[in-house]
Structures are given as structure tokens and as C-alpha cells.
Motif scaffolding. Sequence first.
Motif, PDB file in Angstrom:
ATOM      1  N   CYS A 262       0.869  -1.186   0.000  1.00 47.71           N
ATOM      2  CA  CYS A 262       0.000   0.000   0.000  1.00 47.71           C
ATOM      3  C   CYS A 262       0.899   1.227   0.000  1.00 47.71           C
ATOM      4  O   CYS A 262       1.774   1.355   0.851  1.00 47.71           O
ATOM      5  N   CYS A 265      -0.042   3.377   3.546  1.00 48.86           N
ATOM      6  CA  CYS A 265       0.314   2.963   4.908  1.00 48.86           C
ATOM      7  C   CYS A 265       1.430   1.922   4.926  1.00 48.86           C
ATOM      8  O   CYS A 265       1.943   1.597   5.989  1.00 48.86           O
ATOM      9  N   CYS A 281      -6.469  -1.308  -0.082  1.00 47.90           N
ATOM     10  CA  CYS A 281      -5.675  -1.742   1.066  1.00 47.90           C
ATOM     11  C   CYS A 281      -6.570  -2.361   2.141  1.00 47.90           C
ATOM     12  O   CYS A 281      -7.612  -1.821   2.475  1.00 47.90           O
ATOM     13  N   CYS A 284      -5.790   0.145   5.606  1.00 50.48           N
ATOM     14  CA  CYS A 284      -6.299   1.516   5.730  1.00 50.48           C
ATOM     15  C   CYS A 284      -7.414   1.839   4.733  1.00 50.48           C
ATOM     16  O   CYS A 284      -7.945   2.939   4.736  1.00 50.48           O
ATOM     17  N   HIS A 286      -7.261   2.288   1.582  1.00 43.96           N
ATOM     18  CA  HIS A 286      -6.846   3.159   0.485  1.00 43.96           C
ATOM     19  C   HIS A 286      -7.216   2.530  -0.858  1.00 43.96           C
ATOM     20  O   HIS A 286      -6.948   1.365  -1.103  1.00 43.96           O
TER      21      HIS A 286
END
Length: 306
Positions: A262, A265, A281, A284, A286
Motif C-alpha cells: 500500500c 500505509c 488496502c 487503511c 486506500h
Amino acid sequence: MIKTYKVKLLPNNKQRTKLFECASVARWAYNFALATQQENYKNGGKFLNDCELRKRLTQLKKQKEYTWLNNYSNNITKQAIKDACIAYKNFFEGRANFPKFKLKKKSKPSFYQDTISTGQKYKNINKTSKIKKLEKRQKRLQKRLSKKYELNKIQMNGGEYRYRKTNNIKKLEFLVLKMRRRLKNIRHNYIHQITTSLVKAKPEYVVMENLNTYGMLKNKRLSKSIQEQLFYEFKRQMEYKCALNDIKFILADTFYPSSKTCSRCGALKNKLSLSERTFICDECGHEIDRDLNASINLKNYGKSIA
Ligand SMILES: [Zn+2]
């Protein structure tokens, strides 16, 4: 000599909100750094450098109430912490008063950002109709050639076959070669266009991933050997053009998981199939284009080396 450009941005409402948010994050990080220094000093600790503070921030981001920080680029907090450390050090070494905490009302909203990705992608030339047409023609020629060989083979006494090269076969072979060269020229020319435009953007460094068989599955239409050739041609051009323009050329480690990491993070995904074009992700949440995610990772990889 022009050393800097000032650009006035005219953001729309949405962008405006986002920009102000980024400035708030910077202010928050600056205050966080100052408060941590103060607290640390009270407890008898020595001056903390920005590296240490950033490590603490990374730990903080893992706590639920601070996960919102993950929505903003690391560059913003990084520079704000650096600024706070310089201000604190100036105070610590007697050059200035104790730095003021930044208040929303009083401080000028500003933040630093160095990540500018155009996110530009180059299209796959092998999918253009011109190349497809030429490839079809090449296949047809090759079929005709092997048929001619079959027609002209002679069985020897020992049962073995001998192939006779007639003038027609020679002519066809020449045509096949010509076609192959033409395809190669078109592809190489296209690679030249891409590599030149990349170098012209004057990057500080260029990171390239090494050839991996995993990535090669992306193009089933091309034979493995041609894909390899094209990869090495791309690498060759990039390398010498970088050298000519004083740009650092970095080849990433073969095992560096650029696609599965990712870019926000740093969490690593166990599995990411090739059909998944968007990276999501697990940690997090994302969401980002798969290739853009990989290229941001490679950029950071290069930064850690350069
Ligand atoms: Zn993540």
C-alpha cells in the motif's frame, strides 16, 4: 537565471476544502512536534531529531483516533515536523524564543508537498490496430512458408526428410524477415518516444522494476521472448538517456513487492491477482489505481536509495 516559479492556483470549492485540510494537518503536525519536544524535555530527555519524531507519529497513526492522518500525504507532516524541530533547536541553543504553537486563527495556512504525480500512462502499442494488422499478416506469411516447406520435402532412403529451399521459399523467407523488422522498428520507435518524453521531464531519478515473469503474464498475445526483448530495449534506452542527462537510474530489487504494498500505509497484501486493476488496502482502505500505486512505491523506493 530563473530559480523559482510562483504559481497562483484557482481551486474549485472541493479542492479548496482539501487544501485547507492539508494546511490543518501541517499545523497539527507542527504542534505535535513541539508538544512532544516539550514533554520530553520536562522528563529529562534530550533533543529529539525529526527522524525520531516521525517514527513516533507513525506509531500514533496506528491508533484508532489518529487514523485520519492516513488520508494525507506523509510529505505534509514530514516537512511540518522538520520545521518545528528547527524552531525548537533555535530556542534550545539560545538563538530564539520558544516557538509558538500554531493557532488556526493566527497562523498562515500553508503546507509543503513534493509528490506530484501526473499519473500519466502510456498505452500499450501492441494493442493498436496497426500492429495487430501487421502481426496477422506476419502469421499468414509464416503459415504459407511452412506449407511450402512441407510441399517440397523429400524423403531420403533412411526415412529422414530433407527440405529443399526453392526460390519461392527464399522469397517468402525474405518477406517474413522484412515484416519482423518492420514490427521491431515500430515498437522500438515507440519506446524511444516514451523514454525521451520521460527524460525530458527532468526527474531527479528514475526507478525501474526489473523484469519479472509475473508481470509478463500481462500480455498474452506477445511471445515471452519478444516481451523480454522489448523490456531490455526499454531498459537500455532509459539507462543511456538517463546517463546522458545526469539523471540517476535505479533498478529496483527483483523481490521488491511494488504492486502488493500500500503506497499510503505500507501494509503488504498477501494476494493481488492481475485482474484487480484497483488496489484496495486491507489495512487503511486506500483505493488507488494498481499501476499508480506501484509507481508511487517505486518512487519511494528510489528516494530511500537516492
Ligand atoms: Zn494502506
